[in-house]
Design an enzyme around this catalytic site. Structure first.
Site, PDB file in Angstrom:
ATOM      1  CG  HIS A 130     -39.905  19.187  42.397  1.00 21.12           C
ATOM      2  ND1 HIS A 130     -39.177  19.136  43.555  1.00 21.12           N
ATOM      3  CD2 HIS A 130     -39.035  18.874  41.402  1.00 21.12           C
ATOM      4  CE1 HIS A 130     -37.924  18.823  43.273  1.00 21.12           C
ATOM      5  NE2 HIS A 130     -37.810  18.643  41.969  1.00 21.12           N
ATOM      6  CG  ASP A 207     -42.367  25.226  42.150  1.00 18.72           C
ATOM      7  OD1 ASP A 207     -41.515  25.872  41.492  1.00 18.72           O
ATOM      8  OD2 ASP A 207     -42.184  24.054  42.523  1.00 18.72           O
ATOM      9  CD  GLN A 210     -38.858  22.452  35.272  1.00 17.49           C
ATOM     10  OE1 GLN A 210     -38.532  22.724  34.113  1.00 17.49           O
ATOM     11  NE2 GLN A 210     -38.067  21.774  36.079  1.00 17.49           N
ATOM     12  CE  LYS A 233     -35.381  23.242  38.286  1.00 16.81           C
ATOM     13  NZ  LYS A 233     -34.723  21.950  38.165  1.00 16.81           N
ATOM     14  CB  CYS A 371     -38.268  15.404  42.530  1.00 15.84           C
ATOM     15  SG  CYS A 371     -36.522  15.155  42.745  1.00 15.84           S
TER      16      CYS A 371
HETATM   17  N1  PLP Z   1     -40.132  22.761  41.688  1.00 20.11           N
HETATM   18  C1  PLP Z   1     -40.106  22.330  40.419  1.00 20.11           C
HETATM   19  C2  PLP Z   1     -41.352  22.401  39.582  1.00 20.11           C
HETATM   20  C3  PLP Z   1     -38.920  21.821  39.888  1.00 20.11           C
HETATM   21  O1  PLP Z   1     -38.892  21.392  38.623  1.00 20.11           O
HETATM   22  C4  PLP Z   1     -37.767  21.771  40.699  1.00 20.11           C
HETATM   23  C5  PLP Z   1     -36.524  21.179  40.165  1.00 20.11           C
HETATM   24  O2  PLP Z   1     -36.535  20.370  39.287  1.00 20.11           O
HETATM   25  C6  PLP Z   1     -37.844  22.251  42.008  1.00 20.11           C
HETATM   26  C7  PLP Z   1     -39.047  22.736  42.465  1.00 20.11           C
HETATM   27  C8  PLP Z   1     -36.645  22.254  42.903  1.00 20.11           C
HETATM   28  O3  PLP Z   1     -35.679  23.087  42.379  1.00 20.11           O
HETATM   29  P1  PLP Z   1     -34.206  23.162  43.005  1.00 20.11           P
HETATM   30  O4  PLP Z   1     -33.710  21.748  43.072  1.00 20.11           O
HETATM   31  O5  PLP Z   1     -33.469  23.988  42.040  1.00 20.11           O
HETATM   32  O6  PLP Z   1     -34.325  23.770  44.346  1.00 20.11           O
END
Ligand code: PLP
Length: 413
Positions: A130, A207, A210, A233, A371
């Site tokens: 992401h 990270d 998900q 999430k 993203c």
């Molecule tokens: N990393 C992953 C794998 C994500 O799916 C997301 C959000 O979709 C993020 C980071 C960023 O999360 P946030 O926008 O809640 O900070």
């Protein structure tokens, strides 16, 4: 438990009653919410915890001597312990409250980077990250003259582990990869990724944005050095998240944002910073967010992640078969180990057009690059349509999605 689970099969209709938003109509049609990868809906247990906090408890934490402040401090610190236990972290002070996954990643890249990264060092990420797990490292590399290395993927959307092994060197200072891809649904072999890095004494950040809604994460078994996720999430509120770090790293790392709460003593000449976790928690935090996150974790644990996993596996299989049968539809992300996320494209039709027509039928999906623009470049597509499923989704909703797509194709071709 018995009220939610019937013979170890989830009673989905009962569970759905916990989520007030799911009984709404959108565009005159019953809401079919398949955008859980962007944010999940909240059960009334979470909404009530937040409402109760504001109605009965609201006070600032940590330095108050009055009763409400003391009670709120206890509730907030108990929330930290709920997170610690859920992740099986060794100590509560390894759990840092942040405003979300993105903030956690910025904190880590800034603080770790300040202390450990210098010119010529290398940072490894993957092709399926992401943007939130690319940009903070990219900026760090630009600032320090370090080099960003990228683990490539195959056409199924799986990491090429041989290539990863080749990238690991004595120049590598950190590896930062996603547990589950938000776009492809791929579940990465994070234990192996960590073991390979640790053979060379390289720390690893996972990270978990998900992963937390779908699978059980045991940080001590994984031996991750850092792990992050956001509450929204995992059926909790927005604006709150977690950065986990092993105590030995967090103790050595400098503070990121500073101000009230992060200190032991301040003079105009010098500041002595607080011990963990407060060193990293500047300013009044999202108190109701922490309390709401703990309520969300309790809720998920009441249903049971094993039950959730088994049911979502069924949903994924059903949805994959249903969607694959649609002419011209191609699934992007067909990894062997996959969470209940299906991205797809339809020949000669822009994803946005499909998303807009589905919305008219009350079906919420996400369209675009999610993203993950480098991933779109890999597959040579502008974007995908993504249906991300969780335990409150049903096979009937997948049927509605499949019919909705067929309708959209007829209208657009
Ligand atoms: N990393 C992953 C794998 C994500 O799916 C997301 C959000 O979709 C993020 C980071 C960023 O999360 P946030 O926008 O809640 O900070």
């Amino acid at each position: 438990m018995e009220t939610i689970i019937k013979n170890s099969t989830l009673n989905i209709q009962k569970i759905r009653q916990d989520f007030p938003i799911l009984s709404q109509k959108v565009n005159g049609k019953p809401l079919v919410y398949l955008d859980n990868g962007a944010t999940a809906q909240k059960p009334k247990q979470v909404i009530d915890a937040i409402s109760n906090y504001y109605q009965k408890q609201n006070a600032n934490i940590h330095r108050g001597v009055h009763q409400l402040s003391i009670e709120t401090t206890v509730a907030y610190e108990n929330a930290r312990i709920t997170v610690q236990k859920h992740l099986n972290a060794a100590f509560p002070q390894e759990i840092i409250f942040t405003s979300g996954t993105t903030e956690s990643l910025n904190l880590l890249a800034n603080s770790f980077g300040k202390k450990y990264i210098k010119t010529g060092d290398e940072i490894i990420i993957s092709e399926m990250e992401h943007h939130s797990n690319i940009l903070p490292w990219q900026i760090l590399c630009e600032e320090k003259g370090a080099i960003l290395k990228v683990i490539p993927i195959n056409e199924k959307g799986e990491l090429l582990m041989d290539e990863y092994t080749k990238l690991l060197s004595n120049k590598t200072k950190i590896v930062a990869v996603t547990h589950i891809s938000n776009t492809l649904g791929t579940i990465n072999p994070v234990k192996e990724i960590i073991e390979l890095a640790h053979k060379k004494n390289i720390p690893v950040l996972i990270d978990g944005a998900q992963a937390l809604p779908h699978i059980k994460v045991d940080l001590q078994a994984l031996d991750a050095d850092f792990y992050c996720f956001g509450a929204h999430k995992i059926f909790g509120p927005t604006g709150v998240g977690i950065l986990y770090g092993k105590e030995k790293w967090l103790n050595e790392m400098p503070p990121y944002k500073v101000g009230g709460g992060t200190i032991k003593t301040v003079t105009f000449e010098k500041t002595e910073y607080a011990d963990l976790p407060l060193k990293f928690e500047a300013g009044t935090p999202n108190i109701e967010g922490g309390i709401g996150l703990a309520a969300a974790i309790d809720y998920v644990n009441e249903i049971g992640l094993e039950n959730i996993g088994a049911y979502e596996c069924e949903l994924l299989e059903y949805a994959t078969a249903k969607l694959s049968a649609i002419e011209g539809l191609r699934i992007i992300g067909t990894a062997k180990e996959k969470a209940s996320v299906i991205s797809f494209v339809i020949e000669d039709i822009h994803p946005l057009d499909i998303g807009t027509i589905l919305d008219k039928q009350g079906i919420a999906v996400r369209t675009g690059h999610h993203c993950t623009q480098p991933l779109m470049q890999h597959f040579g597509i502008p974007g995908t349509i993504r249906a991300s499923l969780v335990f409150y989704n049903t096979k009937e909703e997948i049927d509605l999605l499949a019919n909705g797509i067929q309708k959209a194709i007829k209208m657009l071709k």
